[in-house]
Design a protein around this motif. Structure first.
Motif, short mmCIF file in Angstrom:
data_model
loop_
_atom_site.label_atom_id
_atom_site.label_comp_id
_atom_site.label_asym_id
_atom_site.label_seq_id
_atom_site.Cartn_x
_atom_site.Cartn_y
_atom_site.Cartn_z
N SER A 43 51.56 40.54 53.84
CA SER A 43 50.24 40.95 53.36
C SER A 43 49.13 40.26 54.15
O SER A 43 48.12 40.87 54.51
CB SER A 43 50.09 40.63 51.87
OG SER A 43 51.03 41.36 51.11
N ARG A 44 49.34 38.98 54.44
CA ARG A 44 48.34 38.23 55.17
C ARG A 44 48.20 38.75 56.60
O ARG A 44 47.11 38.85 57.15
CB ARG A 44 48.72 36.74 55.19
CG ARG A 44 47.63 35.81 55.67
CD ARG A 44 47.84 34.41 55.14
NE ARG A 44 49.07 33.83 55.62
CZ ARG A 44 49.14 33.03 56.69
NH1 ARG A 44 48.05 32.74 57.36
NH2 ARG A 44 50.29 32.51 57.06
N VAL A 45 49.33 39.13 57.21
CA VAL A 45 49.32 39.67 58.56
C VAL A 45 48.60 41.01 58.60
O VAL A 45 47.73 41.26 59.43
CB VAL A 45 50.77 39.81 59.08
CG1 VAL A 45 50.81 40.68 60.32
CG2 VAL A 45 51.35 38.43 59.37
N GLN A 46 48.96 41.91 57.67
CA GLN A 46 48.39 43.25 57.68
C GLN A 46 46.89 43.25 57.45
O GLN A 46 46.18 44.13 57.92
CB GLN A 46 49.08 44.11 56.62
CG GLN A 46 50.52 44.48 56.99
CD GLN A 46 51.22 45.21 55.87
OE1 GLN A 46 51.05 44.89 54.70
NE2 GLN A 46 52.02 46.20 56.22
N ALA A 47 46.39 42.24 56.74
CA ALA A 47 44.97 42.19 56.43
C ALA A 47 44.15 41.55 57.53
O ALA A 47 42.95 41.35 57.37
CB ALA A 47 44.76 41.42 55.13
N ASN A 48 44.79 41.25 58.68
CA ASN A 48 44.11 40.48 59.71
C ASN A 48 44.29 41.09 61.10
O ASN A 48 44.82 40.44 62.00
CB ASN A 48 44.64 39.04 59.68
CG ASN A 48 43.80 38.10 60.51
OD1 ASN A 48 42.64 38.36 60.76
ND2 ASN A 48 44.40 37.00 60.94
N PRO A 49 43.86 42.33 61.31
CA PRO A 49 43.98 42.92 62.64
C PRO A 49 42.98 42.29 63.61
O PRO A 49 41.97 41.70 63.20
CB PRO A 49 43.67 44.40 62.42
CG PRO A 49 42.74 44.39 61.24
CD PRO A 49 43.23 43.26 60.36
N LEU A 50 43.25 42.43 64.91
CA LEU A 50 42.34 41.95 65.93
C LEU A 50 41.37 43.07 66.31
O LEU A 50 41.60 44.24 66.05
CB LEU A 50 43.13 41.52 67.17
CG LEU A 50 44.09 40.34 66.99
CD1 LEU A 50 44.97 40.18 68.23
CD2 LEU A 50 43.32 39.05 66.70
#
Length: 343
Positions: A43-50
């Motif tokens: 969830s943390r990864v998906q909410a943090n795109p570049l």
């Protein structure tokens, strides 16, 4: 070329706010599989795109790339300006042109999405013992962008004059395009600064690793292809000419196809593979005339070659997005398909 190389080093070493040793633990990376607590991490990864406005430090510290972030970037053991925006990432690639930040970021976000869905995107192909005996092997690894389960794979060796590895420009974006037709794609991070022999040994070791772990990776090994740009094309062509075992790998079948972009490589064998070749009309590093001599020699020997020279382009144009070369990666993939055994 030396002037270009010096310019690239100056760009890196003149950074005023550098992450000199950012991610030292990145060089200890292993394949990471989802485990306990994966849902929260995903969830943390998906909410943090570049984005193109993101900084180099955002990439190096991104949770999706924990343990291997430095291997995404071109240079080994060089300080990076943590405040540099990804919109300026072309400054890290002195031998390359037509670097489109949006293309770079899109490919990075594809990997972020994969990690967010619980997929492993990075694999060590050297063991800890091998890295202990040769610490430079900590600078090598494989990035994996999945296609259809069981589909053939392509392995991509980016360029960089054997001084750096331009995966962000002519590695990950190629893999994304290859995936569009359902094929699996690996991007090789090889050891830079040690010349073509060592780099090609890394390519042979990586191919051997893929064959050995094909069932776990979910890839087909029949009809694989080798791709390379500039220095990476020398590596790919060497494997195509002489095989994996010639460079320290296992005794494996040769690939079905070789894809070469803008290189001065002239060596060839008496048993060459179908080859797809691209170059820019104004390439001053790998002039078209050099590539055309190799194309003529291969054709004379009976090898099927598809050759494209694109107007107005210089060296290192990557996918060619926004130029006359746009779409060449998909064309090369279609060429590769012609030499797959129909099952």
């Amino acid at each position: 070329m030396q002037a270009l190389k010096s310019a690239g080093l100056s760009l890196l070493l003149s950074s005023t706010a550098s992450l000199a040793e950012a991610g030292d633990s990145d060089m200890q990376a292993h394949a990471r599989m989802p485990g306990n607590g994966a849902t929260q991490q995903e969830s943390r990864v998906q909410a943090n795109p570049l984005s193109t406005g993101s900084r180099i430090s955002d990439l190096l510290n991104h949770p999706a790339f924990a343990g291997f972030a430095r291997l995404l970037l071109p240079w080994d053991d060089r300080p990076y300006d943590g405040e540099m925006r990804l919109s300026d990432i072309g400054a890290l690639l002195p031998y390359h042109s037509q670097v489109v930040p949006e293309v770079v970021v899109s490919a990075l976000n594809r990997m972020i999405d994969d990690v967010g869905q619980g997929r492993t995107v990075f694999f060590d192909f050297y063991s800890e013992e091998q890295k202990r005996l040769a610490p430079s092997k900590r600078h090598a690894g494989l990035f994996f962008l999945r296609g259809k389960p069981g589909a053939p794979f392509a392995i991509i060796a980016p360029g960089g004059g054997f001084a750096y590895v331009g995966s962000v420009h002519e590695g990950f974006p190629y893999a994304v395009d290859i995936n569009k037709l359902g094929y699996n794609a690996f991007v090789l991070k090889y050891r830079a600064g040690y010349g073509g022999g060592v780099a090609t040994q890394d390519l042979a070791a990586a191919i051997s690793y893929i064959f050995e772990h094909a069932a776990t990776l979910g890839v087909g090994t029949q009809d694989y292809s080798v791709w390379g740009s500039s220095a990476g094309a020398r590596m790919a062509a060497s494997i195509g000419s002489h095989g994996v075992a010639a460079f320290g790998g296992k005794a494996l079948p040769k690939p079905a196809t070789v894809v070469m972009a803008y290189t001065g490589h002239s060596d060839y064998s008496s048993d060459e593979l179908p080859t797809f070749v691209v170059v820019g009309e104004h390439d001053g590093i790998a002039p078209p005339a050099i590539m055309e001599r190799r194309v003529a020699a291969l054709r004379k020997a009976g090898t099927l070659v598809e050759y494209h020279k694109y107007p107005g382009l210089g060296h290192g144009f990557g996918t060619g997005a926004g130029t006359p070369a746009e779409g060449w990666v998909l064309e090369a993939t279609r060429f590769w398909e012609r030499f797959m055994v129909k099952r």
